[in-house]
Design a protein around this motif. Sequence first.
Motif, PDB file in Angstrom:
ATOM      1  N   ALA A  43    -123.259 -33.470 -34.285  1.00  0.00           N
ATOM      2  CA  ALA A  43    -122.086 -32.594 -34.291  1.00  0.00           C
ATOM      3  C   ALA A  43    -122.196 -31.536 -33.188  1.00  0.00           C
ATOM      4  N   GLU A  44    -123.391 -30.991 -32.986  1.00  0.00           N
ATOM      5  CA  GLU A  44    -123.604 -30.004 -31.925  1.00  0.00           C
ATOM      6  C   GLU A  44    -123.359 -30.626 -30.550  1.00  0.00           C
ATOM      7  N   ALA A  45    -123.802 -31.855 -30.356  1.00  0.00           N
ATOM      8  CA  ALA A  45    -123.587 -32.552 -29.081  1.00  0.00           C
ATOM      9  C   ALA A  45    -122.093 -32.782 -28.842  1.00  0.00           C
ATOM     10  N   ARG A  46    -121.358 -33.136 -29.893  1.00  0.00           N
ATOM     11  CA  ARG A  46    -119.897 -33.309 -29.770  1.00  0.00           C
ATOM     12  C   ARG A  46    -119.237 -31.989 -29.384  1.00  0.00           C
ATOM     13  N   ARG A  47    -119.624 -30.897 -30.049  1.00  0.00           N
ATOM     14  CA  ARG A  47    -119.048 -29.583 -29.731  1.00  0.00           C
ATOM     15  C   ARG A  47    -119.378 -29.178 -28.291  1.00  0.00           C
ATOM     16  N   PHE A  48    -120.623 -29.393 -27.876  1.00  0.00           N
ATOM     17  CA  PHE A  48    -121.033 -29.089 -26.499  1.00  0.00           C
ATOM     18  C   PHE A  48    -120.179 -29.879 -25.514  1.00  0.00           C
ATOM     19  N   THR A  49    -119.971 -31.160 -25.798  1.00  0.00           N
ATOM     20  CA  THR A  49    -119.176 -32.019 -24.912  1.00  0.00           C
ATOM     21  C   THR A  49    -117.738 -31.538 -24.841  1.00  0.00           C
ATOM     22  N   ARG A  50    -117.119 -31.276 -25.988  1.00  0.00           N
ATOM     23  CA  ARG A  50    -115.720 -30.816 -26.001  1.00  0.00           C
ATOM     24  C   ARG A  50    -115.575 -29.471 -25.281  1.00  0.00           C
ATOM     25  N   ALA A  51    -116.490 -28.563 -25.525  1.00  0.00           N
ATOM     26  CA  ALA A  51    -116.416 -27.248 -24.879  1.00  0.00           C
ATOM     27  C   ALA A  51    -116.595 -27.376 -23.366  1.00  0.00           C
ATOM     28  N   THR A  52    -117.570 -28.165 -22.934  1.00  0.00           N
ATOM     29  CA  THR A  52    -117.830 -28.329 -21.499  1.00  0.00           C
ATOM     30  C   THR A  52    -116.645 -28.980 -20.808  1.00  0.00           C
ATOM     31  N   LEU A  53    -116.149 -30.086 -21.363  1.00  0.00           N
ATOM     32  CA  LEU A  53    -115.043 -30.792 -20.735  1.00  0.00           C
ATOM     33  C   LEU A  53    -113.751 -29.979 -20.803  1.00  0.00           C
ATOM     34  N   GLY A  54    -113.602 -29.173 -21.859  1.00  0.00           N
ATOM     35  CA  GLY A  54    -112.462 -28.261 -21.931  1.00  0.00           C
ATOM     36  C   GLY A  54    -112.523 -27.216 -20.832  1.00  0.00           C
ATOM     37  N   ASN A  55    -113.716 -26.669 -20.594  1.00  0.00           N
ATOM     38  CA  ASN A  55    -113.886 -25.697 -19.505  1.00  0.00           C
ATOM     39  C   ASN A  55    -113.637 -26.324 -18.146  1.00  0.00           C
ATOM     40  N   TRP A  56    -113.947 -27.610 -18.027  1.00  0.00           N
ATOM     41  CA  TRP A  56    -113.682 -28.330 -16.773  1.00  0.00           C
ATOM     42  C   TRP A  56    -112.225 -28.753 -16.663  1.00  0.00           C
ATOM     43  N   GLN A  57    -111.455 -28.503 -17.692  1.00  0.00           N
ATOM     44  CA  GLN A  57    -110.032 -28.818 -17.745  1.00  0.00           C
ATOM     45  C   GLN A  57    -109.759 -30.306 -17.549  1.00  0.00           C
ATOM     46  N   LEU A  58    -110.609 -31.135 -18.157  1.00  0.00           N
ATOM     47  CA  LEU A  58    -110.353 -32.570 -18.134  1.00  0.00           C
ATOM     48  C   LEU A  58    -109.311 -32.891 -19.194  1.00  0.00           C
ATOM     49  N   CYS A  59    -108.600 -33.979 -19.017  1.00  0.00           N
ATOM     50  CA  CYS A  59    -107.525 -34.313 -19.956  1.00  0.00           C
ATOM     51  C   CYS A  59    -108.081 -34.577 -21.360  1.00  0.00           C
ATOM     52  N   ALA A  60    -107.239 -34.360 -22.342  1.00  0.00           N
ATOM     53  CA  ALA A  60    -107.658 -34.465 -23.742  1.00  0.00           C
ATOM     54  C   ALA A  60    -108.182 -35.854 -24.072  1.00  0.00           C
ATOM     55  N   GLY A  61    -107.585 -36.904 -23.513  1.00  0.00           N
ATOM     56  CA  GLY A  61    -108.042 -38.267 -23.785  1.00  0.00           C
ATOM     57  C   GLY A  61    -109.471 -38.496 -23.327  1.00  0.00           C
ATOM     58  N   VAL A  62    -109.798 -38.037 -22.132  1.00  0.00           N
ATOM     59  CA  VAL A  62    -111.166 -38.164 -21.622  1.00  0.00           C
ATOM     60  C   VAL A  62    -112.116 -37.346 -22.482  1.00  0.00           C
ATOM     61  N   THR A  63    -111.705 -36.147 -22.862  1.00  0.00           N
ATOM     62  CA  THR A  63    -112.560 -35.279 -23.674  1.00  0.00           C
ATOM     63  C   THR A  63    -112.875 -35.921 -25.013  1.00  0.00           C
ATOM     64  N   GLU A  64    -111.875 -36.441 -25.697  1.00  0.00           N
ATOM     65  CA  GLU A  64    -112.109 -37.052 -27.013  1.00  0.00           C
ATOM     66  C   GLU A  64    -112.904 -38.350 -26.902  1.00  0.00           C
ATOM     67  N   ASP A  65    -112.596 -39.180 -25.894  1.00  0.00           N
ATOM     68  CA  ASP A  65    -113.376 -40.408 -25.696  1.00  0.00           C
ATOM     69  C   ASP A  65    -114.828 -40.071 -25.374  1.00  0.00           C
ATOM     70  N   ALA A  66    -115.045 -39.086 -24.517  1.00  0.00           N
ATOM     71  CA  ALA A  66    -116.409 -38.686 -24.157  1.00  0.00           C
ATOM     72  C   ALA A  66    -117.147 -38.130 -25.370  1.00  0.00           C
ATOM     73  N   ALA A 118    -113.184 -37.996 -14.072  1.00  0.00           N
ATOM     74  CA  ALA A 118    -114.114 -38.791 -14.891  1.00  0.00           C
ATOM     75  C   ALA A 118    -115.356 -37.979 -15.234  1.00  0.00           C
ATOM     76  N   VAL A 119    -116.072 -38.439 -16.256  1.00  0.00           N
ATOM     77  CA  VAL A 119    -117.305 -37.770 -16.662  1.00  0.00           C
ATOM     78  C   VAL A 119    -118.385 -38.818 -16.924  1.00  0.00           C
ATOM     79  N   LEU A 120    -119.583 -38.520 -16.487  1.00  0.00           N
ATOM     80  CA  LEU A 120    -120.760 -39.333 -16.781  1.00  0.00           C
ATOM     81  C   LEU A 120    -121.499 -38.644 -17.917  1.00  0.00           C
ATOM     82  N   CYS A 121    -121.668 -39.352 -19.022  1.00  0.00           N
ATOM     83  CA  CYS A 121    -122.409 -38.847 -20.177  1.00  0.00           C
ATOM     84  C   CYS A 121    -123.760 -39.558 -20.171  1.00  0.00           C
TER      85      CYS A 121
END
Length: 176
Positions: A43-66, A118-121
């Motif tokens: 859950a912490e990794a998911r929150r970190f990912t959403r927060a980081t990608l949100g700060n990078w202003q990536l689209c919501a679809g990429v953020t949720e898939d990532a 795009a994002v590399l995880c």
Amino acid sequence: MTAYPAETVHDALREEPCEESWWMPGPEDFAACALSSSAHTVAEARRFTRATLGNWQLCAGVTEDAALVVSELVSNALRHGVRAEEGGAPAVPDAPDDRGALACCRPAWLALTRQDGAVLCAVSDAGTGVPVVRPRDPMAESGRGLHLVDRLSEAWGWTSPDRSGKTVWATVSPHG
């Protein structure tokens, strides 16, 4: 699409110049965090990912898939990739009363790198076993994670394991 195994990180970071920023991201295009031994790590990794990608202003679809891809990669790293410091059996984070079960283990890491939209995880762990895609079984309670990673990512794979472990990675990009 699946592309594995990949060249090792050591091979990718050669001394010769590289024009692609994918391998040498700027500080604003890279984020990483250590994965804890807590029962809340995924859950912490998911929150970190959403927060980081949100700060990078990536689209919501990429953020949720990532975020979903990261959940699966981190779950697999904790379940199969983290091994005890002295060569013990892998820890199983969802076993009953597992608090502190990973405390004696080598650390695992989550890294995110962006390029364009795009994002590399990437999740690194100390395990030497490679990911195994299980045959699909609709009645199974587990074993679907890498199928999800394959469907949601443009490509995924892993570095060849060495004495320091391996990295399992996936690229997530906007859909068409």
